[in-house]
Design a protein around this motif. Structure first.
Motif, PDB file in Angstrom:
ATOM      1  N   ASP A  84       0.829  -1.212   0.000  1.00 22.77           N
ATOM      2  CA  ASP A  84       0.000   0.000   0.000  1.00 22.77           C
ATOM      3  C   ASP A  84       0.855   1.250   0.000  1.00 22.77           C
ATOM      4  N   TRP A  85       1.910   1.188   0.779  1.00 23.78           N
ATOM      5  CA  TRP A  85       2.811   2.338   0.879  1.00 23.78           C
ATOM      6  C   TRP A  85       3.419   2.672  -0.467  1.00 23.78           C
ATOM      7  N   MET A  86       3.889   1.604  -1.172  1.00 24.01           N
ATOM      8  CA  MET A  86       4.487   1.839  -2.487  1.00 24.01           C
ATOM      9  C   MET A  86       3.451   2.387  -3.464  1.00 24.01           C
ATOM     10  N   ARG A  87       2.266   1.852  -3.374  1.00 25.32           N
ATOM     11  CA  ARG A  87       1.232   2.320  -4.297  1.00 25.32           C
ATOM     12  C   ARG A  87       0.897   3.775  -4.042  1.00 25.32           C
ATOM     13  N   ASP A  88       0.929   4.156  -2.794  1.00 29.81           N
ATOM     14  CA  ASP A  88       0.633   5.525  -2.391  1.00 29.81           C
ATOM     15  C   ASP A  88       1.607   6.539  -2.987  1.00 29.81           C
ATOM     16  N   PHE A  89       2.872   6.120  -3.059  1.00 28.28           N
ATOM     17  CA  PHE A  89       3.891   7.097  -3.412  1.00 28.28           C
ATOM     18  C   PHE A  89       4.368   7.021  -4.854  1.00 28.28           C
ATOM     19  N   TYR A  90       4.150   5.909  -5.534  1.00 31.85           N
ATOM     20  CA  TYR A  90       4.692   5.772  -6.888  1.00 31.85           C
ATOM     21  C   TYR A  90       3.566   5.690  -7.907  1.00 31.85           C
ATOM     22  N   ARG A  91       3.723   6.554  -8.918  1.00 30.61           N
ATOM     23  CA  ARG A  91       2.744   6.470 -10.005  1.00 30.61           C
ATOM     24  C   ARG A  91       2.976   5.220 -10.843  1.00 30.61           C
ATOM     25  N   SER A  92       4.223   4.784 -10.849  1.00 23.25           N
ATOM     26  CA  SER A  92       4.564   3.647 -11.708  1.00 23.25           C
ATOM     27  C   SER A  92       4.311   2.308 -11.022  1.00 23.25           C
ATOM     28  N   TRP A  93       3.645   2.329  -9.883  1.00 25.44           N
ATOM     29  CA  TRP A  93       3.350   1.077  -9.186  1.00 25.44           C
ATOM     30  C   TRP A  93       2.298   0.300  -9.958  1.00 25.44           C
ATOM     31  N   ASN A  94       2.556  -0.969 -10.136  1.00 28.77           N
ATOM     32  CA  ASN A  94       1.639  -1.826 -10.879  1.00 28.77           C
ATOM     33  C   ASN A  94       0.996  -2.822  -9.919  1.00 28.77           C
ATOM     34  N   PRO A  95      -0.239  -2.547  -9.456  1.00 28.97           N
ATOM     35  CA  PRO A  95      -0.843  -3.399  -8.422  1.00 28.97           C
ATOM     36  C   PRO A  95      -1.104  -4.838  -8.888  1.00 28.97           C
ATOM     37  N   GLU A  96      -1.416  -4.977 -10.153  1.00 26.84           N
ATOM     38  CA  GLU A  96      -1.693  -6.341 -10.633  1.00 26.84           C
ATOM     39  C   GLU A  96      -0.427  -7.177 -10.588  1.00 26.84           C
ATOM     40  N   ARG A  97       0.675  -6.558 -11.047  1.00 28.83           N
ATOM     41  CA  ARG A  97       1.929  -7.299 -11.002  1.00 28.83           C
ATOM     42  C   ARG A  97       2.321  -7.590  -9.571  1.00 28.83           C
ATOM     43  N   ALA A  98       2.059  -6.644  -8.684  1.00 25.62           N
ATOM     44  CA  ALA A  98       2.389  -6.860  -7.285  1.00 25.62           C
ATOM     45  C   ALA A  98       1.607  -8.060  -6.744  1.00 25.62           C
ATOM     46  N   ALA A  99       0.326  -8.136  -7.087  1.00 24.00           N
ATOM     47  CA  ALA A  99      -0.490  -9.258  -6.633  1.00 24.00           C
ATOM     48  C   ALA A  99       0.028 -10.567  -7.208  1.00 24.00           C
ATOM     49  N   GLU A 100       0.417 -10.491  -8.457  1.00 27.79           N
ATOM     50  CA  GLU A 100       0.953 -11.685  -9.120  1.00 27.79           C
ATOM     51  C   GLU A 100       2.203 -12.179  -8.412  1.00 27.79           C
ATOM     52  N   LEU A 114      10.480 -10.154  -0.867  1.00 28.08           N
ATOM     53  CA  LEU A 114       9.656  -8.954  -0.724  1.00 28.08           C
ATOM     54  C   LEU A 114      10.353  -7.760  -1.365  1.00 28.08           C
ATOM     55  N   ASN A 115      11.643  -7.654  -1.098  1.00 35.22           N
ATOM     56  CA  ASN A 115      12.436  -6.582  -1.708  1.00 35.22           C
ATOM     57  C   ASN A 115      12.304  -6.610  -3.218  1.00 35.22           C
ATOM     58  N   LEU A 116      12.437  -7.819  -3.738  1.00 38.73           N
ATOM     59  CA  LEU A 116      12.373  -7.986  -5.190  1.00 38.73           C
ATOM     60  C   LEU A 116      10.990  -7.602  -5.709  1.00 38.73           C
ATOM     61  N   LEU A 117       9.984  -8.034  -4.949  1.00 40.55           N
ATOM     62  CA  LEU A 117       8.609  -7.706  -5.326  1.00 40.55           C
ATOM     63  C   LEU A 117       8.420  -6.204  -5.410  1.00 40.55           C
ATOM     64  N   LEU A 118       8.915  -5.507  -4.405  1.00 43.57           N
ATOM     65  CA  LEU A 118       8.738  -4.048  -4.370  1.00 43.57           C
ATOM     66  C   LEU A 118       9.437  -3.388  -5.544  1.00 43.57           C
ATOM     67  N   GLY A 119      10.581  -3.967  -5.949  1.00 46.07           N
ATOM     68  CA  GLY A 119      11.292  -3.387  -7.085  1.00 46.07           C
ATOM     69  C   GLY A 119      10.632  -3.733  -8.405  1.00 46.07           C
ATOM     70  N   LEU A 120      10.225  -4.989  -8.540  1.00 42.78           N
ATOM     71  CA  LEU A 120       9.683  -5.437  -9.813  1.00 42.78           C
ATOM     72  C   LEU A 120       8.299  -4.887 -10.086  1.00 42.78           C
ATOM     73  N   SER A 121       7.547  -4.588  -9.035  1.00 41.68           N
ATOM     74  CA  SER A 121       6.170  -4.128  -9.243  1.00 41.68           C
ATOM     75  C   SER A 121       6.103  -2.697  -9.719  1.00 41.68           C
ATOM     76  N   LEU A 122       7.245  -2.044  -9.804  1.00 42.01           N
ATOM     77  CA  LEU A 122       7.252  -0.686 -10.375  1.00 42.01           C
ATOM     78  C   LEU A 122       7.502  -0.824 -11.876  1.00 42.01           C
ATOM     79  N   ASP A 123       6.725  -0.104 -12.650  1.00 44.94           N
ATOM     80  CA  ASP A 123       6.904  -0.134 -14.106  1.00 44.94           C
ATOM     81  C   ASP A 123       8.063   0.761 -14.503  1.00 44.94           C
ATOM     82  N   THR A 124       9.259   0.301 -14.193  1.00 40.25           N
ATOM     83  CA  THR A 124      10.410   1.153 -14.476  1.00 40.25           C
ATOM     84  C   THR A 124      11.154   0.654 -15.698  1.00 40.25           C
ATOM     85  N   ASP A 125      11.921   1.544 -16.281  1.00 43.55           N
ATOM     86  CA  ASP A 125      12.728   1.173 -17.438  1.00 43.55           C
ATOM     87  C   ASP A 125      13.968   0.403 -17.018  1.00 43.55           C
TER      88      ASP A 125
END
Lengths: 281, 229, 410
Positions: B93-109, B133-144
């Protein structure tokens, strides 16, 4: 909701349990302590009345009444004990609000410093949180005073109470309350503004330490000492005056105000520089 | 492209990095290789603005790092970065709150893939789960770009396989990845470019596939040659 | 979202509680008083400021009352308290740069051409080797430039325990600076001295030092004490330096204080004189009062008003005043006023102004003020302190008010 607001909410949320505990201690100690003090007094009065039956009015003319200020000063430890505790806790938290992000294995500082927001927002949010915590306790104290007065009026019969004691004179004349709640709004802004300056300077010192570690710790301490010296120096120069250095009190006041503003700007600028360019996880 | 040009860093009086230069392209996995303490983590932290440099430049898609680029570059450090008292679900939730590039579906996956439970507190997670968890938080952002510091260190073998499988999935895809490791064997087959660091400088940079094809050497072979020279 | 509402509610709580307190605090609840005219010229009372205490148990509020309003000390704003008051408000306003420094430590002269400041700085003092510095600043009003001079004192000769400036006057390009000293001699009787130093403005050199002799007053075994005569307008050019001289019996040390010399206050005043020094001729006259032995129970006040000196004796029931011309020491006029003349219970305080004598009177519930012309004894103003609250509570407020003095503003 912008990220600064979210950070403020986060900072407040992180502290709320401890804050609630401080509020609870204050409530219990002040109200409970005052109650106990008033009860003890009435027990004494009633004891005397049992031995020598008389009216409260007679008692008052023989032994005097119990004014609100006296009741409060008898309960002083119960009233001011939690105030001291709260001040100590908040002073400690001025440091912990930063260091808790680095303590232990969970280095939350990584997350905060990688947020897609200006790094100064971290600074502003922590400063805002501290200010809010302090003012919240001041507001709590203001709200508690009429409650104390009501408790006093409930437990002490009218014959044993002097005429009206409104709260504003009580606050104005009590040495400790007068410090917590200054007599005029202008003074409130000035004194708590000085507090904000002090916190800003401490934050800057903390950032120096977080940027340069041991060297930064020394630097931070020196910075704090230098800031204090700069603020105190005009006052010392004036009081040791040869007459040509004499400045009018109003000029000294404005000078101090100006120095405070400059120190604030320098601290904020330095903090910004450190956060953007020098801080290390 | 992430370009690291001639960066240097000193801790105390000691030089940790000297004139390090390399680049990492999108769609490629670049691996920084070296022994422990050679400065690999420092390079990643420097790219992320978490450690100041004494010299050199870093450019991400031609621009220096600023706050907006945190939506384009994600970092998975080798330490736990969420408060101990937070729950896994709250971290998301925290990541979703602060990052526009957060991808909730990928996070759930990823949450179900890694078998992490939202109500668990961060402090109660095993090292393997914490890394996931660390990896999840990094991967769930739609970053280049995605930077990972020692993603396999101290992880049990099954978790390691799970994490390695992420690299070949759609989760990495078009991103540019820089990872550091001192155990190249697990992911040698995944890495496109290898950068060998030794005593704070880049000893060699090469494309793994080319070297394998042209010289028949594995990355480990090249490493032996370079470090023993 | 929930967090936001909670935080917003908290912020509102803070704003409301602190705001409410300060709104309450800014509404003055303390009773207001005013000096109102009973008869005479209202303008006579404008410079008067009456100091009082209002008892609102258990607090005593200090306030000052004027013809305009009342100002409570506890309600004064921070800026007012910082600014403070100067004994020379008009000069401080007009020459704020020159008037820096402690006004109570210096003597000023304000004439048409110059503004002069003389201050004695104590550099070091022990019983035998006092070193002092005389700081003199002269502002030329025409050129607006200030000339500063510093002279180490004493110039030569005897040593002093302390030195302080008591007056400064100008004669052409020379300044006459009156300095009171306490000399470090073992002989208690000759300790106090008054010097008139002549200072050349152009080079800051002291060209003369006249030690005013008090020999005519000295008696064996007696102690002399001199003090300046109060002059409300001390910055105006003055031809005279007035000194009040008393001849005191030195109390015998009865050993009770462990052999220490007992305080001057325990000396008994046996005789009193007014000494008049003429700056232009350097000569001295003295006036002894017709009733030289001070009467018990009467308060003695001597006051210089321009070319005149007023000698008054007052107790609660009456005021006796004699007005002397300084030019020839002749009695110009005298007044005798009784409390009955004012329908008052008692006369509690007395102040002076230019050609004016002000009295603070107790008359039952309402304190009253009277102003008289000292030249002819005419009552030019009478006023009383009234509560602004015209309804019933006003009477109770006056009962809780205790007046304890007043001053005359310049």
């Amino acid at each position: 909701m912008n990220r600064y607001v979210k950070l403020v909410l986060m900072e407040m949320h992180r502290f709320w349990k401890l804050y609630a505990a401080l509020i609870l201690v204050t409530l219990v100690s002040q109200l409970g302590g005052l109650y106990l003090t008033l009860r003890k007094y009435m027990n004494g009065v009633n004891g005397e009345l049992t031995l020598n039956p008389q009216t409260y009015t007679d008692y008052a003319s023989r032994f005097g009444k119990l004014p609100f200020e006296i009741a409060m000063s008898r309960a002083a430890l119960w009233i001011f004990g939690p105030v001291v505790l709260c001040i100590a806790a908040l002073l400690l938290y001025v440091f912990l609000i930063w260091y808790r992000d680095w303590l232990g294995k969970n280095t939350f500082a990584y997350r905060l410093l990688m947020l897609p927001t200006a790094r100064m927002n971290l600074f502003w949010s922590k400063l805002t949180a501290v200010i809010t915590f302090v003012l919240g306790l001041v507001a709590l104290q203001i709200v508690l005073l009429p409650v104390h007065l009501t408790l006093y009026r409930t437990l002490i019969p009218a014959a044993l109470r002097p005429a009206e004691s409104p709260l504003v004179p009580f606050v104005r004349h009590d040495p400790i309350f007068r410090t917590l709640v200054p007599p005029t709004f202008l003074e409130f802004i000035l004194y708590y503004g000085a507090g904000v300056l002090a916190v800003t300077i401490v934050f800057t010192a903390i950032l120096l330490e977080r940027s340069f570690r041991l060297k930064g710790l020394v630097g931070g301490i020196l910075y704090t000492v230098a800031a204090a010296a700069i603020l105190v120096s005009p006052i010392i120069l004036v009081t040791s005056g040869a007459d040509s250095l004499a400045i009018y009190p109003m000029e000294l006041f404005l000078l101090e105000l100006g120095l405070g503003v400059i120190l604030l700007a320098v601290s904020l600028g330095l903090s910004r520089y450190l956060m953007n360019r020098k801080i290390t996880v | 492209m992430i370009e690291v040009k001639g960066i240097s860093k000193k801790y105390g009086g000691k030089s940790v990095l000297r004139d390090v230069t390399f680049s990492a392209e999108r769609g490629q996995i670049t691996c920084l290789i070296g022994i422990n303490g050679v400065g690999k983590s420092t390079v990643l932290k420097a790219i992320m603005g978490l450690a100041p440099l004494n010299g050199g430049q870093i450019r991400i898609d031609g621009k220096p790092l600023d706050k907006h680029l945190y939506e384009k570059v994600a970092f998975v450090p080798d330490v736990i970065t969420m408060p101990a008292s937070m729950k896994v679900g709250e971290c998301l939730d925290w990541m979703r709150d602060f990052y526009r590039s957060w991808n909730p579906e990928r996070a759930a996956e990823l949450l179900s893939f890694f078998r992490l439970n939202p109500p668990d507190r961060v402090s109660s997670l095993s090292k393997g789960n914490a890394s996931k968890l660390n990896l999840l938080l990094g991967l769930s952002l739609d970053t280049d770009y995605l930077l990972m510091d020692e993603p396999f260190s101290g992880i049990d073998i099954f978790s390691r396989e799970q994490i390695a499988s992420v690299f070949t999935s759609h989760l990495i895809e078009e991103r540019g990845v820089i990872l550091t490791t001192h155990e190249i064997s697990d992911i040698e087959h995944l890495v496109d470019k290898a950068v060998l660091l030794d005593q704070g400088t880049v000893r060699m940079t090469f494309m793994c596939e080319e070297v394998r094809m042209n010289e028949g050497k594995s990355v480990l072979d090249v490493m032996r040659e370079v470090y023993r020279a | 979202m929930k967090r936001l509402w909670a935080a917003a509610a908290f912020a509102v709580f803070i704003a409301i509680s602190i705001g409410t307190y300060y709104v309450q605090a800014s509404i003055s609840r303390l009773p207001q008083f005013k000096l109102v005219k009973l008869d005479g010229d209202e303008a006579e009372a404008t410079p008067l400021v009456i100091s009082a205490q209002y008892f609102q148990l258990p607090y005593q509020e200090i306030l000052s009352i004027s013809t305009k309003d009342s100002k409570y000390q506890s309600e004064s704003s921070l800026l007012e308290r910082i600014q403070g008051t100067s004994p020379y408000p008009a000069l401080t306003r007009e020459y704020s740069n020159f008037m820096r420094g402690n006004p109570y430590a210096a003597q000023y002269l304000n004439d048409d051409d110059f503004l002069v400041r003389a201050e004695m700085e104590t550099v070091r003092t022990n019983s035998r080797d006092g070193i002092f510095r005389l700081h003199v600043a002269v502002l030329d009003k025409k050129t607006n430039r200030t000339h500063r001079m510093v002279t180490t004192m004493p110039v030569d000769g005897p040593k002093y325990n302390w030195m302080r400036t008591t007056d400064v006057q100008r004669a052409g390009s020379h300044l006459k600076i009156a300095v009171q000293t306490n000399s470090a001699t073992p002989d208690a009787a000759s300790k106090e001295e008054q010097h008139i130093y002549d200072l050349n403005i152009s080079d800051g050199q002291i060209t003369a030092d006249q030690n005013i002799s008090f020999k005519p007053f000295q008696r064996p075994g007696k102690m002399l004490h001199t003090s300046n005569v109060y002059d409300a307008d001390s910055t105006q050019p003055d031809k005279y330096l007035l000194l009040y001289v008393t001849v005191n019996g030195i109390p015998r040390d009865n050993g009770a204080a462990g052999g220490r010399e007992t305080a001057v206050a325990e000396n008994t005043v046996e005789q009193e004189y007014l000494m008049i020094y003429h700056y232009d001729t350097g000569t001295m006259d003295f006036l002894s009062w017709p009733e030289s032995k001070p009467e018990a129970g009467l308060v003695n006040e001597i006051y210089q008003d321009g070319e005149y000196v007023l000698w008054t004796k007052m107790n609660g029931n009456e005021v006796k005043l004699k007005r002397y011309r300084l030019a020839d020491n002749q009695l110009e006029n005298e007044l005798q006023l009784k409390k009955e003349d004012f329908q008052a219970e008692s006369i509690s305080h007395m102040q002076f102004g230019k050609n004016r004598l002000y009295l603070l009177l107790k008359t039952g519930e309402k304190p009253r003020v009277a102003a008289l012309d000292t030249r002819d004894g005419r009552i030019v103003y009478r006023g009383e302190i009234a509560a602004k609250d015209s309804n019933g509570s006003g009477k109770q407020q006056l009962r809780n008010l205790e007046v304890h003095g007043f001053i005359v503003m310049q």
